[in-house]
Scaffold this active site. Structure first.
Site, PDB file in Angstrom:
ATOM      1  NE  ARG A  22      -4.160  -1.739   0.211  1.00 45.15           N
ATOM      2  CZ  ARG A  22      -5.246  -1.869   0.962  1.00 45.15           C
ATOM      3  NH1 ARG A  22      -5.552  -0.981   1.866  1.00 45.15           N
ATOM      4  NH2 ARG A  22      -6.056  -2.883   0.762  1.00 45.15           N
ATOM      5  NE  ARG A  26      -7.151   5.104   2.619  1.00 44.36           N
ATOM      6  CZ  ARG A  26      -7.904   4.182   3.202  1.00 44.36           C
ATOM      7  NH1 ARG A  26      -9.123   4.472   3.577  1.00 44.36           N
ATOM      8  NH2 ARG A  26      -7.434   2.965   3.429  1.00 44.36           N
ATOM      9  NE  ARG A  35      -9.657   7.477  -2.061  1.00 46.98           N
ATOM     10  CZ  ARG A  35     -10.754   7.903  -1.434  1.00 46.98           C
ATOM     11  NH1 ARG A  35     -10.996   9.181  -1.307  1.00 46.98           N
ATOM     12  NH2 ARG A  35     -11.612   7.009  -0.960  1.00 46.98           N
ATOM     13  CG  ASP A  72      -8.798  -3.220  -4.343  1.00 43.23           C
ATOM     14  OD1 ASP A  72      -8.182  -2.621  -3.443  1.00 43.23           O
ATOM     15  OD2 ASP A  72      -9.579  -4.170  -4.126  1.00 43.23           O
ATOM     16  CE1 TYR A 149     -12.745  -7.866   1.528  1.00 43.88           C
ATOM     17  CE2 TYR A 149     -11.160  -9.488   0.757  1.00 43.88           C
ATOM     18  CZ  TYR A 149     -11.484  -8.434   1.587  1.00 43.88           C
ATOM     19  OH  TYR A 149     -10.564  -7.958   2.482  1.00 43.88           O
TER      20      TYR A 149
HETATM   21  O1  CP3 Z   1      -0.068  -1.653  -2.517  1.00 42.15           O
HETATM   22  C1  CP3 Z   1      -0.306  -0.744  -3.334  1.00 42.15           C
HETATM   23  O2  CP3 Z   1       0.064   0.441  -3.171  1.00 42.15           O
HETATM   24  C2  CP3 Z   1      -1.015  -1.114  -4.627  1.00 42.15           C
HETATM   25  C3  CP3 Z   1      -2.435  -1.021  -4.655  1.00 42.15           C
HETATM   26  C4  CP3 Z   1      -3.286  -1.950  -3.812  1.00 42.15           C
HETATM   27  C5  CP3 Z   1      -4.509  -1.539  -3.235  1.00 42.15           C
HETATM   28  N1  CP3 Z   1      -5.123  -2.630  -2.701  1.00 42.15           N
HETATM   29  C6  CP3 Z   1      -5.007  -0.160  -3.253  1.00 42.15           C
HETATM   30  C7  CP3 Z   1      -6.060   0.226  -2.286  1.00 42.15           C
HETATM   31  C8  CP3 Z   1      -3.145  -3.316  -3.537  1.00 42.15           C
HETATM   32  C9  CP3 Z   1      -1.998  -4.260  -3.845  1.00 42.15           C
HETATM   33  C10 CP3 Z   1      -4.333  -3.730  -2.840  1.00 42.15           C
HETATM   34  C11 CP3 Z   1      -4.589  -5.115  -2.425  1.00 42.15           C
HETATM   35  C12 CP3 Z   1      -5.808  -5.423  -1.678  1.00 42.15           C
HETATM   36  N2  CP3 Z   1      -7.044  -4.849  -1.793  1.00 42.15           N
HETATM   37  C13 CP3 Z   1      -5.908  -6.468  -0.737  1.00 42.15           C
HETATM   38  C14 CP3 Z   1      -4.794  -7.451  -0.394  1.00 42.15           C
HETATM   39  C15 CP3 Z   1      -3.794  -6.869   0.521  1.00 42.15           C
HETATM   40  C16 CP3 Z   1      -4.270  -6.627   1.916  1.00 42.15           C
HETATM   41  O3  CP3 Z   1      -4.339  -5.439   2.287  1.00 42.15           O
HETATM   42  O4  CP3 Z   1      -4.558  -7.599   2.636  1.00 42.15           O
HETATM   43  C17 CP3 Z   1      -7.223  -6.476  -0.238  1.00 42.15           C
HETATM   44  C18 CP3 Z   1      -7.769  -7.416   0.801  1.00 42.15           C
HETATM   45  C19 CP3 Z   1      -7.947  -5.456  -0.912  1.00 42.15           C
HETATM   46  C20 CP3 Z   1      -9.380  -5.106  -0.778  1.00 42.15           C
HETATM   47  C21 CP3 Z   1      -9.564  -3.741  -0.277  1.00 42.15           C
HETATM   48  N3  CP3 Z   1      -9.280  -2.600  -0.980  1.00 42.15           N
HETATM   49  C22 CP3 Z   1     -10.068  -3.356   0.987  1.00 42.15           C
HETATM   50  C23 CP3 Z   1     -10.494  -4.320   2.082  1.00 42.15           C
HETATM   51  C24 CP3 Z   1     -10.073  -1.974   1.025  1.00 42.15           C
HETATM   52  C25 CP3 Z   1     -10.639  -1.101   2.111  1.00 42.15           C
HETATM   53  C26 CP3 Z   1      -9.701  -0.938   3.253  1.00 42.15           C
HETATM   54  C27 CP3 Z   1      -8.915   0.327   3.091  1.00 42.15           C
HETATM   55  O5  CP3 Z   1      -7.689   0.295   3.297  1.00 42.15           O
HETATM   56  O6  CP3 Z   1      -9.545   1.350   2.800  1.00 42.15           O
HETATM   57  C28 CP3 Z   1      -9.523  -1.513  -0.201  1.00 42.15           C
HETATM   58  C29 CP3 Z   1      -9.306  -0.105  -0.586  1.00 42.15           C
HETATM   59  C30 CP3 Z   1      -7.970   0.269  -1.107  1.00 42.15           C
HETATM   60  N4  CP3 Z   1      -7.196  -0.470  -1.961  1.00 42.15           N
HETATM   61  C31 CP3 Z   1      -7.294   1.513  -0.867  1.00 42.15           C
HETATM   62  C32 CP3 Z   1      -6.102   1.477  -1.596  1.00 42.15           C
HETATM   63  C33 CP3 Z   1      -5.078   2.580  -1.712  1.00 42.15           C
HETATM   64  C34 CP3 Z   1      -7.839   2.645  -0.032  1.00 42.15           C
HETATM   65  C35 CP3 Z   1      -8.896   3.289  -0.878  1.00 42.15           C
HETATM   66  C36 CP3 Z   1      -9.020   4.767  -0.738  1.00 42.15           C
HETATM   67  O7  CP3 Z   1      -8.202   5.510  -1.306  1.00 42.15           O
HETATM   68  O8  CP3 Z   1     -10.004   5.148  -0.114  1.00 42.15           O
END
Ligand code: CP3
Length: 347
Positions: A22, A26, A35, A72, A149
């Protein structure tokens, strides 16, 4: 050769390459600005120019050794036909799969690319925009995690709905896993064709699969995806992340064909060095909370993990994603500490 690729190939480097789960997110003001320009998270994922921009932001700011495609894991369910939206402050929501009809209604593996084409364009952009020493990582969710999911329609603390479908209607559950596995192979294949040099499989909920279920639903799908990708792209390095696998990390390289196994922060680095690293490269395992708290504890933890894993191939990373309340200065401190003269003894 790029340092990440050298470590994944099994080389022990004096200073391990570093990137961060990540790393585009944010905790960075520039991410929040882009964003906002995109409107919402999914619009950002599907906008190649802006997704390229946020992927590059942490590279510019910190000089990481690898960039990870901004997308994602839930884009695959969406491409398969699920409804997907994000509730601010809560997380993802999807239409649910409760029985056989939900699986048969999904699109086939060859029908996902219309939805996912913007992601492939982001990869192409990145392949030409990244500095020559920075490796490009593509990724997807592992089938079990994606299925959790798709079945529950949201993130769940214990993955209970997915376990209930698995135990109550195994044929439907396995059909769903197969559909996700097939789509994931095609999705990652396209990412590699577009310029991804490494792929990572995120199995964030692997830890809730016990006994035989771990072998059948974490190991076997990873093995199938990795062997098919390596057949199509000989030499492609793969990182697998069966998060919270515990003893399941032992032998995971050999069982799946992964070049690198990423570990979370619930296992000790010295244990990883003894039981996992002899089989190949490992990645991890700094606690994400140090990116919030920083200070001497951060410095000594970075040195401890670096030194514990210095006897074999290692990619430095967190044990899970960085959180929105993290301080970018602590990220810089982590990198600076890691790259200090490797012979400085840990204090
Ligand atoms: O790592 C990176 O910078 C690359 C991008 C990336 C995102 N999600 C961007 C994201 C990657 C590799 C993921 C993987 C992902 N997404 C996983 C596996 C890794 C882990 O964290 O266990 C999972 C389970 C998801 C599903 C997901 N996406 C969830 C549960 C959420 C909400 C939780 C949160 O952190 O807000 C997301 C949103 C998400 N994916 C964000 C980002 C940057 C935040 C969204 C925002 O900007 O509001």
């Amino acid at each position: 050769m790029k340092t990440l690729l050298r470590s994944l190939a099994g080389e022990t480097l004096p200073v391990p390459p570093i990137w961060m789960m990540r790393q585009a997110g944010r905790y960075l003001p520039e991410y929040k600005a882009t964003r906002a320009e995109a409107g919402d998270f999914l619009s950002l994922c599907y906008n190649p120019d802006l997704a390229t921009e946020v992927t590059l932001q942490p590279i510019r700011r910190f000089g990481f050794d690898a960039a990870i495609l901004f997308a994602d894991i839930l884009l695959v369910p969406q491409a398969l036909g699920a409804d997907l939206w994000f509730v601010t402050g809560e997380g993802p929501r999807l239409s649910t799969i409760t029985g056989p009809g939900g699986v048969t209604a999904l699109k086939g593996r060859d029908d996902i690319h219309d939805t996912l084409a913007p992601v492939y364009q982001t990869v192409r952009n990145l392949a030409s925009a990244l500095p020559s020493e920075v490796a490009l990582i593509g990724f997807a969710g592992a089938p079990w995690t994606v299925a959790t999911y798709m079945i529950a329609g949201r993130g769940t603390p214990d993955q209970a709905p997915a376990h209930a479908l698995k135990d109550g209607d195994r044929a439907t559950f396995e059909a769903l896993l197969d559909r996700i596995t097939e789509a994931t192979i095609e999705y990652l294949d396209q990412q590699v064709q577009a310029g991804a040099e490494v792929v990572k499989l995120f199995d964030s909920w692997a830890g809730s699969l016990k006994g035989d279920d771990f072998a059948k639903y974490a190991v076997a799908p990873a093995k199938r995806i990795i062997s098919e990708l390596k057949a199509r792209h000989p030499g492609l390095p793969v990182i697998a992340f069966p998060r919270e696998a515990g003893d399941g990390y032992i032998g995971f390289h050999a069982a799946t064909g992964a070049d690198c196994v990423a570990v979370d922060d619930s296992v000790d680095a010295a244990w990883v060095a003894e039981h996992v690293q002899p089989d190949g490269c490992v990645q991890g395992n700094l606690e994400s909370s140090h990116m919030v708290t920083g200070g001497d504890a951060l410095v000594s933890e970075v040195r401890r993990i670096r030194d514990a894993l210095s006897g074999g191939p290692h990619v430095f990373n967190l044990g899970h994603g960085i959180t929105p309340d993290a301080d970018p200065d602590n990220v810089a401190l982590m990198i600076e500490t890691l790259r200090e003269t490797a012979s400085v003894p840990a204090s």
